[in-house]
Design a protein around this motif. Structure first.
Motif, PDB file in Angstrom:
ATOM      1  N   PRO A  85      26.744  44.829  26.858  1.00 59.70           N
ATOM      2  CA  PRO A  85      26.969  44.920  28.304  1.00 59.70           C
ATOM      3  C   PRO A  85      27.265  46.350  28.748  1.00 59.70           C
ATOM      4  CG  PRO A  85      28.847  43.885  27.214  1.00 59.70           C
ATOM      5  CD  PRO A  85      27.785  44.050  26.176  1.00 59.70           C
ATOM      6  N   THR A  86      26.222  47.042  29.140  1.00 64.79           N
ATOM      7  CA  THR A  86      26.338  48.432  29.557  1.00 64.79           C
ATOM      8  C   THR A  86      25.787  48.603  30.968  1.00 64.79           C
ATOM      9  OG1 THR A  86      24.247  48.834  28.397  1.00 64.79           O
ATOM     10  CG2 THR A  86      26.254  49.354  27.213  1.00 64.79           C
ATOM     11  N   ARG A  87      24.511  48.331  31.164  1.00 66.13           N
ATOM     12  CA  ARG A  87      23.877  48.470  32.475  1.00 66.13           C
ATOM     13  C   ARG A  87      24.468  47.434  33.433  1.00 66.13           C
ATOM     14  NH1 ARG A  87      18.320  46.863  34.841  1.00 66.13           N
ATOM     15  NH2 ARG A  87      17.576  48.794  35.802  1.00 66.13           N
ATOM     16  N   HIS A  88      24.863  47.866  34.621  1.00 69.43           N
ATOM     17  CA  HIS A  88      25.445  46.933  35.574  1.00 69.43           C
ATOM     18  C   HIS A  88      25.109  47.348  36.998  1.00 69.43           C
ATOM     19  CE1 HIS A  88      28.455  49.963  34.421  1.00 69.43           C
ATOM     20  NE2 HIS A  88      29.006  49.837  35.606  1.00 69.43           N
ATOM     21  N   TRP A  90      32.012  50.669  28.146  1.00 68.48           N
ATOM     22  CA  TRP A  90      33.240  50.635  27.368  1.00 68.48           C
ATOM     23  C   TRP A  90      33.189  49.593  26.253  1.00 68.48           C
ATOM     24  CZ3 TRP A  90      35.643  45.915  28.695  1.00 68.48           C
ATOM     25  CH2 TRP A  90      35.294  45.370  29.945  1.00 68.48           C
ATOM     26  N   ILE A  91      31.975  49.208  25.840  1.00 69.66           N
ATOM     27  CA  ILE A  91      31.877  48.359  24.656  1.00 69.66           C
ATOM     28  C   ILE A  91      32.300  49.170  23.435  1.00 69.66           C
ATOM     29  CG2 ILE A  91      30.093  46.887  25.637  1.00 69.66           C
ATOM     30  CD1 ILE A  91      28.029  48.415  24.003  1.00 69.66           C
ATOM     31  N   TYR A  92      32.742  48.493  22.403  1.00 68.59           N
ATOM     32  CA  TYR A  92      33.306  49.184  21.241  1.00 68.59           C
ATOM     33  C   TYR A  92      32.281  50.104  20.585  1.00 68.59           C
ATOM     34  CZ  TYR A  92      36.462  49.895  17.314  1.00 68.59           C
ATOM     35  OH  TYR A  92      37.301  50.460  16.390  1.00 68.59           O
ATOM     36  N   VAL A 112      35.983  40.228  44.222  1.00 68.48           N
ATOM     37  CA  VAL A 112      34.670  40.576  43.679  1.00 68.48           C
ATOM     38  C   VAL A 112      34.217  39.479  42.727  1.00 68.48           C
ATOM     39  CG1 VAL A 112      33.374  42.227  42.279  1.00 68.48           C
ATOM     40  CG2 VAL A 112      35.080  43.048  43.906  1.00 68.48           C
ATOM     41  N   ALA A 113      32.953  39.079  42.863  1.00 68.81           N
ATOM     42  CA  ALA A 113      32.358  38.093  41.960  1.00 68.81           C
ATOM     43  C   ALA A 113      31.728  38.827  40.780  1.00 68.81           C
ATOM     44  CB  ALA A 113      31.299  37.271  42.692  1.00 68.81           C
ATOM     45  N   VAL A 114      32.084  38.426  39.565  1.00 69.12           N
ATOM     46  CA  VAL A 114      31.578  39.080  38.349  1.00 69.12           C
ATOM     47  C   VAL A 114      30.960  38.017  37.456  1.00 69.12           C
ATOM     48  CG1 VAL A 114      32.135  40.585  36.402  1.00 69.12           C
ATOM     49  CG2 VAL A 114      33.450  40.761  38.524  1.00 69.12           C
ATOM     50  N   ASP A 115      29.746  38.305  36.944  1.00 71.36           N
ATOM     51  CA  ASP A 115      29.109  37.286  36.106  1.00 71.36           C
ATOM     52  C   ASP A 115      29.612  37.318  34.660  1.00 71.36           C
ATOM     53  OD1 ASP A 115      27.807  39.662  35.451  1.00 71.36           O
ATOM     54  OD2 ASP A 115      25.782  38.913  35.858  1.00 71.36           O
ATOM     55  N   HIS A 116      29.738  38.501  34.047  1.00 67.47           N
ATOM     56  CA  HIS A 116      30.229  38.599  32.665  1.00 67.47           C
ATOM     57  C   HIS A 116      31.123  39.822  32.545  1.00 67.47           C
ATOM     58  CE1 HIS A 116      27.470  35.471  31.454  1.00 67.47           C
ATOM     59  NE2 HIS A 116      26.428  36.179  31.843  1.00 67.47           N
ATOM     60  N   ILE A 117      32.303  39.631  31.952  1.00 68.46           N
ATOM     61  CA  ILE A 117      33.226  40.756  31.813  1.00 68.46           C
ATOM     62  C   ILE A 117      34.225  40.437  30.704  1.00 68.46           C
ATOM     63  CG2 ILE A 117      34.839  39.869  33.549  1.00 68.46           C
ATOM     64  CD1 ILE A 117      35.257  42.785  34.450  1.00 68.46           C
ATOM     65  N   ASN A 118      34.572  41.446  29.917  1.00 68.14           N
ATOM     66  CA  ASN A 118      35.577  41.288  28.862  1.00 68.14           C
ATOM     67  C   ASN A 118      36.991  41.366  29.452  1.00 68.14           C
ATOM     68  OD1 ASN A 118      33.650  40.988  26.913  1.00 68.14           O
ATOM     69  ND2 ASN A 118      33.800  43.081  26.136  1.00 68.14           N
TER      70      ASN A 118
END
Length: 451
Positions: free
Chosen positions: A111-114, A150-152, A184-190
């Protein structure tokens, strides 16, 4: 589309101009213009696909109109649910919002491009460095910024620091364009992202609900694009069926579908669901090195993301070779074909989900334990909401709803006896119209098995 090289670009054999003071930005802009004109979405799908679409009589969709329609759908859903904007990471959702792509499968698990879509304001795409050209064609992206990932993989043990930098840019957008609304609506987030946004006063809601409902009703241009994707898929299926001979492996046969999809500008295939002979029962064996033998049933599910990013989700079962089918093979096939035919007639606008499944034909008793998991499911850029189970599988947490014109649903059947040797998979793609439905998939069933 004008394919002339952009002004100031370098010829194929010209040496690179040395950097001079003040020249870097001009060179960067020339590079962006050149790359934008050579984007796959600008170049189109090629002579083979275009000829097949012309032969099928399917007009080209108005892509500018389609993109505007999608953005309006998203913003209407955001306003209905009281959100300032949507933050999207799912590459399929980003495709819906911007009609741009970048390494779709890679970003699906990294998950990088957003993308941020303001309910009242701009569409801001956060992409890889120097990737502005990938969305220049869309006409709906207002700004491209470098993504802070900010993925590992990128941040290691310094994730907390990167999350702060990332969240600050999102919070600034919400503050600038939210009109005082911080939802804010977010589809995928850590979890780290949720916590940091909360610290900055941003409340997170369910972005999947926003996007699935936005994607639910297709425009006429989306239907044209889907028709074209199905034509491309079925042409590849024809090449695949021509390659089906005794002695070919399941993997080799499945590769023909991939080749045909890519050759027509398709994007990827979500699964490897193809099996033969005894591997067809139970269902959900993915393709293998098994050699297909004469007289085997070969069953598959395309799960194909084709041209324009649209899904063609069709299933067929074929008989390999010149042998006559057995009585058991014909019986299984007829049950599946009859179930599909009956259930398709039930797919009418205004019908509730619950009523649809209650009236649907189901496998006979000795095939019911091996039934397919759903009777119907939505489809668009991928498998989509809703998913409708058998009536016996309906539970208190199964959502109900109403079938509406503009929805596209797949109707499914898997028929295989519990403990049996083989099974049959059939699936069709159906458009719900104002007065009934239209079957979009046209690939013929195997007449030998129907006889």
């Amino acid at each position: 589309m004008d394919s002339a090289a952009p002004k100031g670009s370098f010829g194929r054999h010209r040496k690179i101009m040395p950097f001079e003071p003040g020249s870097i930005e001009a060179l960067r802009e020339d590079s962006r213009q050149k790359a934008a004109l050579l984007n796959q979405h600008v170049l189109g799908y090629g002579a083979v696909a275009e000829a097949e679409w012309a032969a099928a009589g399917i007009a080209a969709p108005d892509l500018a109109g389609m993109r505007k329609y999608r953005l309006e759908r998203i913003r209407a859903e955001l306003k209905r649910r009281g959100y300032a904007g949507a933050l999207l990471y799912d590459p399929v959702n980003i495709r819906y919002a911007t009609d741009s792509t970048n390494m779709q499968l890679w970003v699906a698990h990294n998950p990088t491009r957003h993308c941020f879509v303001a309910a009242e304001g701009p569409v801001v795409l956060f992409d890889y460095f120097s990737c502005e050209h990938l969305s220049d064609h869309s006409g709906v992206v207002d700004e491209v910024r470098p993504a802070v990932s900010w993925i590992y993989l990128y941040s290691g043990e310094l994730t907390e620091l990167k999350v702060r930098r990332w969240a600050g840019s999102i919070a600034d957008l919400v503050k600038e364009h939210g009109g005082g609304n911080s939802r804010v609506a977010v589809d995928h987030i850590n979890p780290e992202g949720v916590e940091e946004l909360a610290r900055l006063g941003i409340t997170i809601g369910n972005g999947e609900a926003v996007m699935e409902n936005a994607r639910l009703i297709k425009s006429s241009d989306e239907i044209l694009a889907m028709r074209r994707a199905i034509v491309a898929c079925e042409a590849a299926m024809g090449e695949m069926e021509q390659a089906l001979k005794p002695g070919v492996s399941e993997n080799e046969l499945w590769a023909e579908l991939h080749r045909g999809n890519i050759a027509r500008g398709g994007e990827w295939i979500e699964t490897r669901l193809l099996s033969s002979g005894p591997r067809t029962n139970p269902w959900f064996q993915e393709c293998s090195s098994r050699i297909i033998e004469a007289g085997d049933l070969v069953a598959f599910d395309t799960d194909l993301i084709g041209p324009y990013g649209f899904c063609a989700d069709l299933s067929r079962t074929w008989l390999c070779g010149d042998k006559k089918p057995s009585n058991e093979q014909r019986d299984l096939y007829r049950i599946a074909a009859d179930q599909i035919a009956h259930n398709t007639t039930l797919m009418q606008p205004g019908t509730s989900f619950r009523d649809l499944v209650e009236r649907s034909a189901v496998p006979p008793g000795d095939c019911f334990p091996t039934r397919y998991g759903v009777l119907y499911h939505g489809v668009g850029l991928a498998d989509e909401y809703p998913t409708l189970p058998h009536a016996n599988d309906w539970t208190a947490d199964t959502p109900d709803g109403v079938i509406e014109p503009g929805m596209v649903l797949c109707v499914e059947s898997y028929i295989g006896r519990l403990g049996g040797h083989e099974g049959v998979k059939i699936e069709e793609q159906i458009l719900i119209t104002e007065t009934g439905n239209e079957q979009l998939s046209t690939y013929p069933l195997d007449e030998r098995l129907l006889g």
